[in-house]
Design a protein around this motif. Structure first.
Motif, PDB file in Angstrom:
ATOM      1  N   GLN A   1       4.883  10.901   1.778  1.00 47.41           N
ATOM      2  CA  GLN A   1       3.499  11.339   1.929  1.00 47.41           C
ATOM      3  C   GLN A   1       2.670  10.166   2.458  1.00 47.41           C
ATOM      4  N   SER A   2       1.488  10.449   2.937  1.00 46.98           N
ATOM      5  CA  SER A   2       0.617   9.402   3.455  1.00 46.98           C
ATOM      6  C   SER A   2       0.490   8.296   2.398  1.00 46.98           C
TER       7      SER A   2
ATOM      8  N   THR B   1       0.823  -1.213   0.000  1.00 49.91           N
ATOM      9  CA  THR B   1       0.000   0.000   0.000  1.00 49.91           C
ATOM     10  C   THR B   1       0.862   1.270   0.000  1.00 49.91           C
ATOM     11  N   GLU B   2       2.143   1.102  -0.303  1.00 49.70           N
ATOM     12  CA  GLU B   2       3.114   2.185  -0.490  1.00 49.70           C
ATOM     13  C   GLU B   2       3.452   2.959   0.779  1.00 49.70           C
TER      14      GLU B   2
ATOM     15  N   SER C   1       6.965   6.491   4.209  1.00 49.90           N
ATOM     16  CA  SER C   1       6.793   7.134   2.897  1.00 49.90           C
ATOM     17  C   SER C   1       6.723   8.643   3.110  1.00 49.90           C
TER      18      SER C   1
ATOM     19  N   GLY D   1      -4.716   9.823   4.427  1.00 51.06           N
ATOM     20  CA  GLY D   1      -4.693   8.383   4.632  1.00 51.06           C
ATOM     21  C   GLY D   1      -4.374   8.088   6.082  1.00 51.06           C
TER      22      GLY D   1
ATOM     23  N   ARG E   1      -5.387   5.983   1.173  1.00 48.79           N
ATOM     24  CA  ARG E   1      -6.006   7.316   1.222  1.00 48.79           C
ATOM     25  C   ARG E   1      -7.492   7.232   0.883  1.00 48.79           C
TER      26      ARG E   1
ATOM     27  N   ASP F   1       4.465  13.932   5.255  1.00 45.91           N
ATOM     28  CA  ASP F   1       3.143  14.538   5.067  1.00 45.91           C
ATOM     29  C   ASP F   1       3.216  16.050   4.859  1.00 45.91           C
TER      30      ASP F   1
ATOM     31  N   THR G   1       0.230  15.877   2.249  1.00 48.40           N
ATOM     32  CA  THR G   1      -0.892  15.015   2.606  1.00 48.40           C
ATOM     33  C   THR G   1      -1.112  15.119   4.112  1.00 48.40           C
TER      34      THR G   1
ATOM     35  N   SER H   1      -8.913  12.845  -0.607  1.00 52.29           N
ATOM     36  CA  SER H   1      -7.953  12.116  -1.440  1.00 52.29           C
ATOM     37  C   SER H   1      -6.517  12.269  -0.945  1.00 52.29           C
ATOM     38  N   ALA H   2      -6.249  13.279  -0.156  1.00 50.46           N
ATOM     39  CA  ALA H   2      -4.891  13.497   0.346  1.00 50.46           C
ATOM     40  C   ALA H   2      -4.730  13.052   1.803  1.00 50.46           C
TER      41      ALA H   2
ATOM     42  N   LYS I   1      -0.200   5.960  -0.462  1.00 52.24           N
ATOM     43  CA  LYS I   1      -1.185   6.104  -1.540  1.00 52.24           C
ATOM     44  C   LYS I   1      -2.281   5.048  -1.483  1.00 52.24           C
TER      45      LYS I   1
END
Length: 188
Positions: free
Chosen positions: A83-84, A59-60, A81, A181, A89, A137, A140, A178-179, A86
């Motif tokens: 950002q949250s 789930t990255e 990662s 997670g 999310r 983040d 995100t 969408s941003a 991907k």
């Protein structure tokens, strides 16, 4: 409901170990003083934890070792990662929040996804600890464990990093973006 296959094939296991070792070696500042061989020994002894780490990777989340607990003799992995993740999310906070939505329900929720993956959502304190290891983040946000007194009233909390500062916010637990997670932790 059929039970999930929580075993990795030999190929999946080898690919995951390679990715984890490479990430470990590239980011030594996250785990100074720890040695990969000791981490791998723990992983070899706990194939169910490898499955959870694979779910984090799939789930990255880019899981990496961020510490060692001397009391429990466990290595601590967090999603690292930038950002949250991907693949996690556009989810609301928990099942109750998901079921409360009348329209435009997201496909899932953070608590159920984490449970299905065998991981825990980061707490606010863990999230702040993660931010000491880098900048995460910045574009995100991530749901974090919400205290019961907030959740009972319908809210949930999430965090992000902006302006070189970690912020904690609130939202209705049923909200999803969408941003946004969630990040998880796993002890091995």
């Amino acid at each position: 409901m059929p039970k999930k296959n929580m075993e990795l094939s030999v190929e999946q296991r080898e690919e995951l170990i390679k990715a984890l070792k490479t990430r470990f070696e590239k980011n030594m500042s996250r785990h100074e003083g720890l040695e990969w061989d000791n981490v791998q020994t723990k992983l070899d002894d706990q194939p169910e934890k490898l499955w959870s780490l694979n779910e984090m990777e799939r789930t990255e989340g880019e899981p990496d070792v961020v510490g060692y607990d001397n009391k429990t003799d466990e290595y601590i992995f967090y999603d690292c990662s930038a950002q949250s993740p991907k693949g996690r999310r556009s989810v609301c906070y928990d099942r109750e929040a998901l079921e409360s939505r009348k329209k435009h329900k997201p496909d899932n929720n953070a608590i159920d996804m984490a449970n299905d993956m065998g991981i825990e959502l980061l707490s606010e304190d863990q999230y702040r600890d993660l931010q000491q290891l880098g900048e995460f983040d910045t574009k995100t946000s991530s749901w974090v464990k919400t205290p019961d007194n907030i959740r009972i009233l319908g809210g949930a909390i999430f965090c992000d990093r902006r302006y070189d500062t970690v912020f904690v916010y609130h939202n209705g637990a049923e909200s999803y973006y969408s941003a946004r997670g969630f990040r998880g932790s796993l002890r091995v």
